[in-house]
Design an enzyme around this catalytic site. Structure first.
Site, PDB file in Angstrom:
ATOM      1  N   ARG A 142       2.859  -9.858   8.362  1.00 55.86           N
ATOM      2  CA  ARG A 142       4.096  -8.852   8.691  1.00 55.86           C
ATOM      3  C   ARG A 142       4.365  -9.227  10.097  1.00 55.86           C
ATOM      4  O   ARG A 142       4.309  -8.217  11.257  1.00 55.86           O
ATOM      5  CB  ARG A 142       3.826  -8.215   8.026  1.00 55.86           C
ATOM      6  CG  ARG A 142       5.710  -7.390   7.706  1.00 55.86           C
ATOM      7  CD  ARG A 142       5.432  -6.290   7.393  1.00 55.86           C
ATOM      8  NE  ARG A 142       5.606  -4.786   8.260  1.00 55.86           N
ATOM      9  CZ  ARG A 142       5.645  -3.787   8.202  1.00 55.86           C
ATOM     10  NH1 ARG A 142       6.630  -3.246   6.546  1.00 55.86           N
ATOM     11  NH2 ARG A 142       5.637  -2.486   9.149  1.00 55.86           N
ATOM     12  N   TYR A 174      12.246   1.105  12.355  1.00 61.30           N
ATOM     13  CA  TYR A 174      10.763   1.539  11.688  1.00 61.30           C
ATOM     14  C   TYR A 174      10.036  -0.529  11.953  1.00 61.30           C
ATOM     15  O   TYR A 174      11.015  -1.415  12.351  1.00 61.30           O
ATOM     16  CB  TYR A 174      11.843   0.750   9.750  1.00 61.30           C
ATOM     17  CG  TYR A 174      10.993   0.206   9.099  1.00 61.30           C
ATOM     18  CD1 TYR A 174       9.338   1.409   9.257  1.00 61.30           C
ATOM     19  CD2 TYR A 174      10.135  -1.090   9.078  1.00 61.30           C
ATOM     20  CE1 TYR A 174       8.240   0.812   8.394  1.00 61.30           C
ATOM     21  CE2 TYR A 174       9.114  -1.329   8.360  1.00 61.30           C
ATOM     22  CZ  TYR A 174       8.107  -0.324   7.684  1.00 61.30           C
ATOM     23  OH  TYR A 174       7.171  -0.911   7.079  1.00 61.30           O
ATOM     24  N   ASP A 197       9.962  -6.880   6.637  1.00 63.43           N
ATOM     25  CA  ASP A 197      10.323  -5.636   5.865  1.00 63.43           C
ATOM     26  C   ASP A 197      11.760  -5.072   6.378  1.00 63.43           C
ATOM     27  O   ASP A 197      11.593  -4.531   7.808  1.00 63.43           O
ATOM     28  CB  ASP A 197       9.446  -4.211   6.116  1.00 63.43           C
ATOM     29  CG  ASP A 197      10.060  -3.109   5.336  1.00 63.43           C
ATOM     30  OD1 ASP A 197      10.848  -3.398   4.580  1.00 63.43           O
ATOM     31  OD2 ASP A 197       8.347  -2.519   4.798  1.00 63.43           O
ATOM     32  N   HIS A 199      13.457  -3.145   5.000  1.00 57.99           N
ATOM     33  CA  HIS A 199      13.147  -1.558   4.212  1.00 57.99           C
ATOM     34  C   HIS A 199      15.159  -0.848   4.590  1.00 57.99           C
ATOM     35  O   HIS A 199      15.750   0.443   4.597  1.00 57.99           O
ATOM     36  CB  HIS A 199      12.582  -0.464   5.944  1.00 57.99           C
ATOM     37  CG  HIS A 199      11.716   0.307   5.481  1.00 57.99           C
ATOM     38  ND1 HIS A 199      11.929   1.431   6.002  1.00 57.99           N
ATOM     39  CD2 HIS A 199      10.604  -0.085   4.963  1.00 57.99           C
ATOM     40  CE1 HIS A 199      11.056   2.123   5.239  1.00 57.99           C
ATOM     41  NE2 HIS A 199      10.087   1.611   4.904  1.00 57.99           N
ATOM     42  N   GLU A 209      11.670  -8.053   2.328  1.00 61.18           N
ATOM     43  CA  GLU A 209      11.260  -7.496   1.907  1.00 61.18           C
ATOM     44  C   GLU A 209      12.137  -6.584   1.694  1.00 61.18           C
ATOM     45  O   GLU A 209      12.329  -5.912   3.254  1.00 61.18           O
ATOM     46  CB  GLU A 209      10.040  -6.550   2.046  1.00 61.18           C
ATOM     47  CG  GLU A 209       9.098  -5.898   1.805  1.00 61.18           C
ATOM     48  CD  GLU A 209       7.920  -4.962   2.278  1.00 61.18           C
ATOM     49  OE1 GLU A 209       7.517  -5.601   2.972  1.00 61.18           O
ATOM     50  OE2 GLU A 209       8.149  -3.831   2.487  1.00 61.18           O
ATOM     51  N   GLU A 246       8.717  -1.146  -3.351  1.00 58.89           N
ATOM     52  CA  GLU A 246       7.300  -0.004  -3.447  1.00 58.89           C
ATOM     53  C   GLU A 246       8.238   1.597  -3.995  1.00 58.89           C
ATOM     54  O   GLU A 246       7.590   1.922  -3.845  1.00 58.89           O
ATOM     55  CB  GLU A 246       7.091  -0.095  -1.931  1.00 58.89           C
ATOM     56  CG  GLU A 246       8.504   0.448  -0.755  1.00 58.89           C
ATOM     57  CD  GLU A 246       8.184   0.262   1.115  1.00 58.89           C
ATOM     58  OE1 GLU A 246       7.489  -0.259   1.021  1.00 58.89           O
ATOM     59  OE2 GLU A 246       8.408   1.036   1.109  1.00 58.89           O
ATOM     60  N   ARG A 256       6.978  -5.483  -5.563  1.00 62.26           N
ATOM     61  CA  ARG A 256       5.770  -4.850  -5.283  1.00 62.26           C
ATOM     62  C   ARG A 256       5.911  -3.592  -5.018  1.00 62.26           C
ATOM     63  O   ARG A 256       5.428  -2.554  -4.089  1.00 62.26           O
ATOM     64  CB  ARG A 256       6.700  -4.836  -3.550  1.00 62.26           C
ATOM     65  CG  ARG A 256       6.973  -6.391  -2.313  1.00 62.26           C
ATOM     66  CD  ARG A 256       6.993  -5.935  -1.178  1.00 62.26           C
ATOM     67  NE  ARG A 256       5.819  -5.846  -0.242  1.00 62.26           N
ATOM     68  CZ  ARG A 256       5.947  -4.513   0.251  1.00 62.26           C
ATOM     69  NH1 ARG A 256       7.134  -3.340  -0.532  1.00 62.26           N
ATOM     70  NH2 ARG A 256       4.780  -3.874   0.475  1.00 62.26           N
ATOM     71  N   GLU A 284      -0.108  -6.312   0.936  1.00 64.81           N
ATOM     72  CA  GLU A 284      -0.273  -5.757   2.103  1.00 64.81           C
ATOM     73  C   GLU A 284      -0.973  -4.797   2.815  1.00 64.81           C
ATOM     74  O   GLU A 284      -2.259  -4.108   1.803  1.00 64.81           O
ATOM     75  CB  GLU A 284       0.959  -4.734   1.996  1.00 64.81           C
ATOM     76  CG  GLU A 284       1.411  -4.177   2.977  1.00 64.81           C
ATOM     77  CD  GLU A 284       2.000  -3.068   3.101  1.00 64.81           C
ATOM     78  OE1 GLU A 284       2.877  -2.360   1.933  1.00 64.81           O
ATOM     79  OE2 GLU A 284       3.141  -2.554   3.728  1.00 64.81           O
ATOM     80  N   TRP A 300      16.706   5.236   5.895  1.00 60.61           N
ATOM     81  CA  TRP A 300      15.971   4.534   6.532  1.00 60.61           C
ATOM     82  C   TRP A 300      14.314   3.342   6.702  1.00 60.61           C
ATOM     83  O   TRP A 300      14.259   2.875   5.493  1.00 60.61           O
ATOM     84  CB  TRP A 300      14.898   6.082   7.440  1.00 60.61           C
ATOM     85  CG  TRP A 300      13.803   5.972   8.265  1.00 60.61           C
ATOM     86  CD1 TRP A 300      13.475   5.958   9.289  1.00 60.61           C
ATOM     87  CD2 TRP A 300      12.449   5.186   7.626  1.00 60.61           C
ATOM     88  NE1 TRP A 300      12.765   5.936   9.847  1.00 60.61           N
ATOM     89  CE2 TRP A 300      11.875   5.086   8.975  1.00 60.61           C
ATOM     90  CE3 TRP A 300      11.318   5.273   7.633  1.00 60.61           C
ATOM     91  CZ2 TRP A 300      10.670   4.831   9.829  1.00 60.61           C
ATOM     92  CZ3 TRP A 300      10.466   4.965   6.735  1.00 60.61           C
ATOM     93  CH2 TRP A 300       9.450   5.018   8.396  1.00 60.61           C
TER      94      TRP A 300
HETATM   95  C1  CS2 Z   1       6.606   0.280   4.101  1.00 59.96           C
HETATM   96  C2  CS2 Z   1       5.355   1.551   3.762  1.00 59.96           C
HETATM   97  O1  CS2 Z   1       4.443  -0.909   4.097  1.00 59.96           O
HETATM   98  C3  CS2 Z   1       5.952  -0.953   3.620  1.00 59.96           C
HETATM   99  O2  CS2 Z   1       6.287  -1.993   3.468  1.00 59.96           O
HETATM  100  O3  CS2 Z   1       7.620  -0.209   3.447  1.00 59.96           O
HETATM  101  O4  CS2 Z   1       4.706   1.999   4.610  1.00 59.96           O
HETATM  102  C4  CS2 Z   1       6.824   2.859   3.522  1.00 59.96           C
HETATM  103  O5  CS2 Z   1       7.352   2.916   5.080  1.00 59.96           O
HETATM  104  C5  CS2 Z   1       5.915   3.976   3.314  1.00 59.96           C
HETATM  105  O6  CS2 Z   1       5.099   3.581   2.168  1.00 59.96           O
HETATM  106  C6  CS2 Z   1       6.791   4.994   2.875  1.00 59.96           C
HETATM  107  O7  CS2 Z   1       5.688   6.854   3.375  1.00 59.96           O
HETATM  108 MG    MG Z   2       7.895  -1.496   2.780  1.00 58.94          MG
END
Ligand code: CS2
Ligand code: MG
Length: 404
Positions: free
Chosen positions: A147, A159, A212, A214, A238, A264, A285, A341, A404
Protein backbone atom coordinates in the site's frame (compact mmCIF):
# COMPACT_ATOMS: atom_id res chain seq x y z
CA UNK A 1 -18.32 -28.13 27.84
CA UNK A 2 -19.79 -25.30 29.91
CA UNK A 3 -18.56 -21.71 30.08
CA UNK A 4 -17.47 -20.96 33.65
CA UNK A 5 -15.79 -17.56 33.37
CA UNK A 6 -15.79 -14.51 31.10
CA UNK A 7 -13.21 -11.78 31.66
CA UNK A 8 -12.23 -8.61 29.79
CA UNK A 9 -8.71 -7.20 29.99
CA UNK A 10 -7.95 -3.72 28.65
CA UNK A 11 -4.23 -3.05 28.31
CA UNK A 12 -1.89 -0.92 26.26
CA UNK A 13 1.19 -2.85 25.06
CA UNK A 14 2.06 -0.40 22.25
CA UNK A 15 -1.56 0.71 21.89
CA UNK A 16 -4.86 -0.05 23.61
CA UNK A 17 -6.32 -3.51 23.16
CA UNK A 18 -9.40 -5.02 24.79
CA UNK A 19 -9.07 -8.79 25.11
CA UNK A 20 -11.75 -11.31 26.05
CA UNK A 21 -10.93 -14.49 27.93
CA UNK A 22 -13.50 -17.30 28.08
CA UNK A 23 -12.85 -20.31 30.31
CA UNK A 24 -14.72 -23.64 30.28
CA UNK A 25 -15.33 -26.27 32.97
CA UNK A 26 -12.77 -28.60 31.40
CA UNK A 27 -10.11 -25.93 31.75
CA UNK A 28 -9.90 -24.70 28.16
CA UNK A 29 -9.31 -21.01 27.54
CA UNK A 30 -10.33 -19.07 24.42
CA UNK A 31 -9.15 -15.57 23.45
CA UNK A 32 -11.09 -12.93 21.53
CA UNK A 33 -10.21 -9.39 20.41
CA UNK A 34 -12.72 -6.80 21.65
CA UNK A 35 -10.80 -3.70 20.53
CA UNK A 36 -12.67 -0.75 19.05
CA UNK A 37 -10.08 1.98 18.56
CA UNK A 38 -10.85 5.01 20.77
CA UNK A 39 -13.99 3.33 22.19
CA UNK A 40 -12.32 0.42 24.02
CA UNK A 41 -14.08 0.87 27.34
CA UNK A 42 -17.54 0.87 25.76
CA UNK A 43 -17.01 -2.64 24.37
CA UNK A 44 -15.37 -3.77 27.60
CA UNK A 45 -18.39 -2.59 29.62
CA UNK A 46 -20.84 -4.15 27.15
CA UNK A 47 -19.06 -7.48 27.52
CA UNK A 48 -18.48 -7.30 31.24
CA UNK A 49 -21.89 -6.01 32.30
CA UNK A 50 -24.27 -7.31 29.64
CA UNK A 51 -22.80 -10.30 27.79
CA UNK A 52 -20.54 -12.13 30.25
CA UNK A 53 -23.30 -12.94 32.76
CA UNK A 54 -25.46 -14.45 29.97
CA UNK A 55 -22.72 -16.84 28.88
CA UNK A 56 -22.05 -18.56 32.20
CA UNK A 57 -23.29 -22.15 32.04
CA UNK A 58 -23.77 -22.15 28.25
CA UNK A 59 -22.27 -24.95 26.11
CA UNK A 60 -19.13 -23.46 24.52
CA UNK A 61 -19.49 -25.77 21.51
CA UNK A 62 -22.74 -24.10 20.38
CA UNK A 63 -21.07 -21.19 18.59
CA UNK A 64 -23.87 -20.56 16.09
CA UNK A 65 -26.58 -20.60 18.73
CA UNK A 66 -24.63 -18.31 21.06
CA UNK A 67 -24.08 -15.92 18.14
CA UNK A 68 -27.82 -15.77 17.41
CA UNK A 69 -28.60 -15.49 21.13
CA UNK A 70 -26.42 -12.39 21.41
CA UNK A 71 -27.51 -10.86 18.08
CA UNK A 72 -31.11 -11.88 17.46
CA UNK A 73 -31.87 -12.36 21.12
CA UNK A 74 -30.33 -9.03 22.12
CA UNK A 75 -33.16 -6.95 20.55
CA UNK A 76 -30.80 -3.99 19.94
CA UNK A 77 -28.86 -5.03 16.84
CA UNK A 78 -25.77 -4.10 14.91
CA UNK A 79 -23.51 -1.13 15.57
CA UNK A 80 -19.77 -1.22 16.23
CA UNK A 81 -19.93 -1.76 20.01
CA UNK A 82 -22.40 -4.64 19.89
CA UNK A 83 -20.81 -6.35 16.88
CA UNK A 84 -17.27 -6.04 18.26
CA UNK A 85 -18.45 -7.61 21.52
CA UNK A 86 -20.19 -10.47 19.68
CA UNK A 87 -17.07 -10.93 17.55
CA UNK A 88 -14.87 -11.27 20.63
CA UNK A 89 -17.15 -14.00 22.02
CA UNK A 90 -17.33 -15.77 18.66
CA UNK A 91 -13.56 -15.77 18.09
CA UNK A 92 -12.89 -16.99 21.65
CA UNK A 93 -15.36 -19.85 21.12
CA UNK A 94 -13.69 -20.86 17.84
CA UNK A 95 -10.38 -20.84 19.71
CA UNK A 96 -11.89 -23.16 22.34
CA UNK A 97 -13.44 -25.45 19.72
CA UNK A 98 -10.08 -25.79 17.99
CA UNK A 99 -8.34 -26.56 21.27
CA UNK A 100 -11.02 -29.13 22.17
CA UNK A 101 -10.62 -30.79 18.75
CA UNK A 102 -6.82 -30.55 18.77
CA UNK A 103 -6.97 -28.74 15.40
CA UNK A 104 -6.13 -25.28 14.09
CA UNK A 105 -9.28 -23.26 13.39
CA UNK A 106 -8.72 -23.24 9.62
CA UNK A 107 -9.12 -27.04 9.62
CA UNK A 108 -12.53 -26.67 11.26
CA UNK A 109 -13.48 -24.20 8.52
CA UNK A 110 -12.83 -26.77 5.80
CA UNK A 111 -9.04 -26.82 5.60
CA UNK A 112 -6.55 -24.80 3.59
CA UNK A 113 -7.72 -23.64 0.17
CA UNK A 114 -4.29 -22.11 -0.57
CA UNK A 115 -0.72 -22.41 0.65
CA UNK A 116 -0.69 -19.10 2.46
CA UNK A 117 -2.35 -15.71 2.77
CA UNK A 118 -1.09 -12.86 0.58
CA UNK A 119 -0.71 -9.70 2.61
CA UNK A 120 0.03 -6.10 1.73
CA UNK A 121 2.43 -4.03 3.76
CA UNK A 122 2.22 -0.29 4.39
CA UNK A 123 4.81 1.88 2.63
CA UNK A 124 4.70 5.51 3.73
CA UNK A 125 6.73 8.60 3.02
CA UNK A 126 6.86 12.31 3.67
CA UNK A 127 7.75 12.64 -0.03
CA UNK A 128 8.25 10.43 -3.08
CA UNK A 129 11.93 9.50 -2.47
CA UNK A 130 11.10 8.48 1.09
CA UNK A 131 8.15 6.43 -0.16
CA UNK A 132 10.26 4.68 -2.81
CA UNK A 133 12.79 3.69 -0.15
CA UNK A 134 9.99 2.28 1.97
CA UNK A 135 8.47 0.33 -0.94
CA UNK A 136 11.96 -1.11 -1.54
CA UNK A 137 12.03 -2.32 2.06
CA UNK A 138 8.83 -4.33 1.50
CA UNK A 139 9.95 -5.67 -1.88
CA UNK A 140 13.22 -6.81 -0.29
CA UNK A 141 11.28 -8.54 2.48
CA UNK A 142 9.35 -10.55 -0.13
CA UNK A 143 6.00 -8.75 -0.10
CA UNK A 144 3.95 -9.20 -3.27
CA UNK A 145 1.66 -6.27 -2.50
CA UNK A 146 2.30 -2.84 -1.01
CA UNK A 147 0.00 0.00 0.00
CA UNK A 148 1.44 3.40 -0.95
CA UNK A 149 0.68 6.62 0.97
CA UNK A 150 2.53 9.94 1.11
CA UNK A 151 2.12 13.37 2.54
CA UNK A 152 0.36 15.85 0.28
CA UNK A 153 2.34 19.06 -0.49
CA UNK A 154 0.71 21.96 1.32
CA UNK A 155 -1.00 19.82 3.97
CA UNK A 156 0.72 19.52 7.30
CA UNK A 157 -0.59 16.12 8.38
CA UNK A 158 -2.12 13.53 6.08
CA UNK A 159 -3.42 10.04 6.77
CA UNK A 160 -0.71 7.61 5.72
CA UNK A 161 2.25 9.92 6.24
CA UNK A 162 4.85 8.01 8.17
CA UNK A 163 7.13 9.54 10.72
CA UNK A 164 8.89 6.23 10.99
CA UNK A 165 7.65 3.62 8.59
CA UNK A 166 8.73 0.69 10.72
CA UNK A 167 5.90 1.54 13.07
CA UNK A 168 2.41 2.90 12.75
CA UNK A 169 3.04 6.46 13.88
CA UNK A 170 1.23 7.76 10.82
CA UNK A 171 -1.93 6.77 12.58
CA UNK A 172 -1.48 8.62 15.81
CA UNK A 173 -4.17 7.31 18.11
CA UNK A 174 -2.05 8.89 20.77
CA UNK A 175 -3.76 11.93 22.21
CA UNK A 176 -5.92 12.07 25.30
CA UNK A 177 -8.02 14.30 23.03
CA UNK A 178 -8.26 13.98 19.23
CA UNK A 179 -5.71 16.12 17.39
CA UNK A 180 -7.06 18.26 14.50
CA UNK A 181 -5.78 18.00 10.92
CA UNK A 182 -6.57 20.19 7.92
CA UNK A 183 -7.72 18.56 4.68
CA UNK A 184 -7.90 19.83 1.09
CA UNK A 185 -9.06 17.54 -1.68
CA UNK A 186 -7.64 19.41 -4.70
CA UNK A 187 -3.92 19.03 -3.89
CA UNK A 188 -4.46 15.37 -3.02
CA UNK A 189 -6.17 14.57 -6.33
CA UNK A 190 -3.35 16.27 -8.23
CA UNK A 191 -0.58 14.66 -6.20
CA UNK A 192 -1.53 10.98 -5.91
CA UNK A 193 -1.32 9.99 -9.61
CA UNK A 194 2.24 11.42 -9.69
CA UNK A 195 3.15 9.37 -6.63
CA UNK A 196 1.85 6.11 -8.08
CA UNK A 197 3.48 6.88 -11.45
CA UNK A 198 6.82 7.26 -9.66
CA UNK A 199 6.38 3.94 -7.87
CA UNK A 200 5.57 2.16 -11.14
CA UNK A 201 8.54 3.83 -12.88
CA UNK A 202 10.84 2.54 -10.15
CA UNK A 203 9.39 -0.93 -9.50
CA UNK A 204 7.49 -1.83 -12.67
CA UNK A 205 4.26 -3.82 -12.64
CA UNK A 206 5.40 -6.97 -10.81
CA UNK A 207 4.21 -5.84 -7.41
CA UNK A 208 0.56 -5.11 -6.52
CA UNK A 209 -0.09 -1.51 -5.47
CA UNK A 210 -2.94 -0.41 -3.22
CA UNK A 211 -3.99 2.94 -1.80
CA UNK A 212 -6.30 4.01 1.04
CA UNK A 213 -8.37 7.16 0.39
CA UNK A 214 -9.78 6.92 3.93
CA UNK A 215 -13.30 8.09 3.07
CA UNK A 216 -12.24 11.59 1.99
CA UNK A 217 -13.72 12.05 -1.47
CA UNK A 218 -17.13 12.69 -2.94
CA UNK A 219 -18.29 10.04 -5.44
CA UNK A 220 -17.45 12.14 -8.49
CA UNK A 221 -14.02 13.02 -7.06
CA UNK A 222 -13.44 9.31 -6.46
CA UNK A 223 -14.41 8.61 -10.07
CA UNK A 224 -11.84 11.15 -11.22
CA UNK A 225 -9.16 9.66 -8.97
CA UNK A 226 -9.88 6.11 -10.14
CA UNK A 227 -9.67 7.19 -13.76
CA UNK A 228 -6.41 9.05 -13.27
CA UNK A 229 -4.90 5.92 -11.68
CA UNK A 230 -5.99 3.51 -14.42
CA UNK A 231 -2.63 3.52 -16.27
CA UNK A 232 -0.94 2.28 -13.07
CA UNK A 233 -3.27 -0.73 -12.61
CA UNK A 234 -3.96 -0.49 -8.90
CA UNK A 235 -4.95 -3.66 -7.08
CA UNK A 236 -7.58 -1.46 -5.42
CA UNK A 237 -8.40 1.95 -4.06
CA UNK A 238 -9.90 1.67 -0.61
CA UNK A 239 -12.74 3.59 1.07
CA UNK A 240 -12.96 6.11 -1.77
CA UNK A 241 -16.06 7.73 -0.31
CA UNK A 242 -17.97 7.34 2.98
CA UNK A 243 -20.05 4.21 2.47
CA UNK A 244 -23.18 5.04 4.41
CA UNK A 245 -24.44 6.08 0.98
CA UNK A 246 -23.89 2.79 -0.78
CA UNK A 247 -25.55 3.84 -4.01
CA UNK A 248 -22.75 6.41 -4.38
CA UNK A 249 -20.47 3.59 -5.49
CA UNK A 250 -22.49 3.24 -8.70
CA UNK A 251 -21.37 6.72 -9.69
CA UNK A 252 -17.71 5.85 -9.05
CA UNK A 253 -18.12 2.62 -11.07
CA UNK A 254 -19.55 4.56 -14.01
CA UNK A 255 -16.33 6.53 -14.26
CA UNK A 256 -13.51 4.09 -13.64
CA UNK A 257 -12.27 0.53 -13.98
CA UNK A 258 -9.92 0.91 -10.99
CA UNK A 259 -11.04 -1.82 -8.53
CA UNK A 260 -12.88 -0.64 -5.43
CA UNK A 261 -12.55 -1.94 -1.87
CA UNK A 262 -14.61 -0.87 1.13
CA UNK A 263 -15.89 -2.09 4.48
CA UNK A 264 -13.54 -1.54 7.43
CA UNK A 265 -16.19 0.45 9.32
CA UNK A 266 -19.02 -1.99 8.46
CA UNK A 267 -20.46 -4.19 11.20
CA UNK A 268 -22.80 -6.66 9.58
CA UNK A 269 -23.77 -8.45 6.39
CA UNK A 270 -26.56 -5.92 5.99
CA UNK A 271 -23.99 -3.14 5.53
CA UNK A 272 -22.49 -5.15 2.66
CA UNK A 273 -25.63 -6.48 0.98
CA UNK A 274 -26.37 -3.66 -1.46
CA UNK A 275 -22.74 -3.14 -2.49
CA UNK A 276 -22.19 -6.84 -3.08
CA UNK A 277 -25.44 -7.83 -4.75
CA UNK A 278 -25.25 -4.83 -7.10
CA UNK A 279 -21.61 -5.59 -7.90
CA UNK A 280 -20.61 -2.06 -6.92
CA UNK A 281 -17.33 -3.17 -5.30
CA UNK A 282 -14.58 -5.68 -6.01
CA UNK A 283 -13.27 -6.37 -2.48
CA UNK A 284 -15.11 -6.42 0.83
CA UNK A 285 -12.80 -5.21 3.62
CA UNK A 286 -14.79 -5.97 6.77
CA UNK A 287 -12.78 -7.29 9.72
CA UNK A 288 -13.28 -10.33 11.92
CA UNK A 289 -13.35 -8.26 15.07
CA UNK A 290 -15.74 -5.50 13.97
CA UNK A 291 -18.15 -7.69 12.00
CA UNK A 292 -19.35 -10.31 14.43
CA UNK A 293 -16.40 -12.67 14.33
CA UNK A 294 -15.50 -15.66 12.18
CA UNK A 295 -19.09 -16.94 12.07
CA UNK A 296 -20.54 -13.75 10.62
CA UNK A 297 -17.62 -12.73 8.41
CA UNK A 298 -17.73 -16.15 6.75
CA UNK A 299 -21.35 -15.41 5.78
CA UNK A 300 -20.29 -12.05 4.33
CA UNK A 301 -17.60 -13.74 2.25
CA UNK A 302 -20.03 -16.47 1.11
CA UNK A 303 -22.47 -13.81 -0.08
CA UNK A 304 -19.60 -11.99 -1.81
CA UNK A 305 -18.54 -15.20 -3.55
CA UNK A 306 -21.90 -15.45 -5.30
CA UNK A 307 -21.29 -12.04 -6.90
CA UNK A 308 -17.61 -12.35 -7.78
CA UNK A 309 -16.51 -10.07 -4.93
CA UNK A 310 -13.38 -11.14 -3.06
CA UNK A 311 -12.24 -10.69 0.53
CA UNK A 312 -9.80 -7.99 1.59
CA UNK A 313 -9.88 -8.11 5.36
CA UNK A 314 -8.94 -5.08 7.38
CA UNK A 315 -5.73 -5.81 9.32
CA UNK A 316 -4.74 -2.54 10.97
CA UNK A 317 -2.56 -2.36 14.07
CA UNK A 318 -5.55 -1.42 16.20
CA UNK A 319 -6.91 -4.94 15.65
CA UNK A 320 -4.97 -7.14 18.06
CA UNK A 321 -2.85 -10.16 17.08
CA UNK A 322 -5.83 -12.33 18.12
CA UNK A 323 -7.91 -10.67 15.43
CA UNK A 324 -5.12 -10.99 12.87
CA UNK A 325 -4.75 -14.71 13.62
CA UNK A 326 -8.51 -15.23 13.29
CA UNK A 327 -8.45 -13.43 9.92
CA UNK A 328 -5.61 -15.66 8.70
CA UNK A 329 -7.53 -18.85 9.56
CA UNK A 330 -10.55 -17.60 7.64
CA UNK A 331 -8.46 -16.28 4.73
CA UNK A 332 -6.78 -19.65 4.34
CA UNK A 333 -10.07 -21.54 4.11
CA UNK A 334 -12.47 -19.44 2.01
CA UNK A 335 -12.75 -19.87 -1.78
CA UNK A 336 -12.85 -16.16 -2.68
CA UNK A 337 -9.86 -14.79 -0.80
CA UNK A 338 -8.52 -11.59 -2.34
CA UNK A 339 -5.96 -9.88 -0.10
CA UNK A 340 -5.21 -9.40 3.61
CA UNK A 341 -3.93 -6.20 5.15
CA UNK A 342 -0.95 -6.52 7.51
CA UNK A 343 0.03 -3.40 9.38
CA UNK A 344 1.86 -5.19 12.17
CA UNK A 345 1.87 -4.24 15.85
CA UNK A 346 3.88 -1.77 17.86
CA UNK A 347 6.34 -2.96 20.47
CA UNK A 348 6.07 -4.08 23.21
CA UNK A 349 3.04 -5.99 21.84
CA UNK A 350 5.01 -9.24 21.95
CA UNK A 351 5.55 -9.00 25.70
CA UNK A 352 1.83 -9.68 26.05
CA UNK A 353 0.77 -11.62 22.94
CA UNK A 354 2.56 -14.68 21.60
CA UNK A 355 1.59 -15.81 18.13
CA UNK A 356 1.97 -18.87 15.95
CA UNK A 357 1.49 -17.12 12.59
CA UNK A 358 4.51 -16.79 10.34
CA UNK A 359 5.51 -14.82 7.27
CA UNK A 360 7.53 -16.22 4.38
CA UNK A 361 7.79 -15.22 0.73
CA UNK A 362 4.94 -12.70 0.84
CA UNK A 363 2.52 -15.10 2.53
CA UNK A 364 1.32 -15.54 6.09
CA UNK A 365 0.34 -18.89 7.57
CA UNK A 366 -1.61 -19.09 10.85
CA UNK A 367 0.37 -22.12 12.07
CA UNK A 368 -0.87 -25.53 13.14
CA UNK A 369 -1.33 -25.15 16.88
CA UNK A 370 -4.78 -26.15 18.13
CA UNK A 371 -7.22 -23.21 18.12
CA UNK A 372 -6.09 -19.80 16.90
CA UNK A 373 -2.47 -20.30 17.90
CA UNK A 374 -2.34 -17.09 19.97
CA UNK A 375 -1.68 -16.66 23.67
CA UNK A 376 -2.16 -13.70 25.99
CA UNK A 377 -0.07 -13.11 29.12
CA UNK A 378 -2.37 -11.56 31.72
CA UNK A 379 0.42 -10.81 34.22
CA UNK A 380 2.47 -9.02 31.54
CA UNK A 381 -0.62 -7.03 30.46
CA UNK A 382 -0.81 -5.49 33.94
CA UNK A 383 2.44 -3.66 33.24
CA UNK A 384 0.73 -1.72 30.41
CA UNK A 385 -2.37 0.01 31.77
CA UNK A 386 -5.01 1.51 29.49
CA UNK A 387 -4.51 5.15 28.53
CA UNK A 388 -7.23 7.14 26.74
CA UNK A 389 -6.18 7.71 23.11
CA UNK A 390 -8.07 9.02 20.14
CA UNK A 391 -7.71 9.10 16.37
CA UNK A 392 -7.40 12.61 14.88
CA UNK A 393 -10.26 14.52 13.28
CA UNK A 394 -10.18 16.46 10.01
CA UNK A 395 -11.39 19.95 9.18
CA UNK A 396 -11.43 21.84 5.91
CA UNK A 397 -9.62 25.20 5.69
CA UNK A 398 -12.83 27.04 6.64
CA UNK A 399 -13.21 24.97 9.80
CA UNK A 400 -15.91 22.58 8.56
CA UNK A 401 -15.67 18.99 9.77
CA UNK A 402 -14.51 16.48 7.16
CA UNK A 403 -13.96 12.71 7.22
CA UNK A 404 -10.59 11.76 8.68
C1 CS2 B 1 -6.91 2.07 8.01
C2 CS2 B 1 -7.12 1.79 9.46
O1 CS2 B 1 -5.71 0.05 7.88
C3 CS2 B 1 -6.47 0.80 7.30
O2 CS2 B 1 -6.89 0.58 6.20
O3 CS2 B 1 -7.97 2.64 7.37
O4 CS2 B 1 -5.85 1.80 10.00
C4 CS2 B 1 -8.01 2.73 10.25
O5 CS2 B 1 -7.61 4.06 10.13
C5 CS2 B 1 -8.00 2.31 11.70
O6 CS2 B 1 -8.34 0.97 11.82
C6 CS2 B 1 -8.92 3.17 12.54
O7 CS2 B 1 -8.91 2.72 13.85
MG1 MG C 1 -8.42 1.77 5.53
Amino acid sequence: MKITDVKVIVASPGRNYATLKITTDDGLVGWGDATLNGRELAVAAYLRDHVGPLLIGKDAHRIGDIWQYLYQGGYWRRGPVTMTAIAAVDVALWDIKGKAAGLPVYQLLGGAARDGVTVYGHANGADVPELLADVQRFVDAGYRAVRVQTAVPGLERTYGMGGNSTDVTYEPADGALPSEHVWETGPYLDHLPKVVAAVRAEFGYGVHLLHDVHHRLSPIEAGRLGRSLEPYRMFWIEDATPAEDQEAFRLIRQHTTTPLAVGEVFNSIWDCQHLITNRLIDYIRTSVSHTGGITHLRRVFDLAHLYGVRSGSHGAGDLSPISFAAALHLDLAIPNFGMQEYMGHLPPWDEVFSVGYEFADGLFHPGDAAGLGVDFDEAAAERFPYEPRYLPVNRLRDGSMHDW
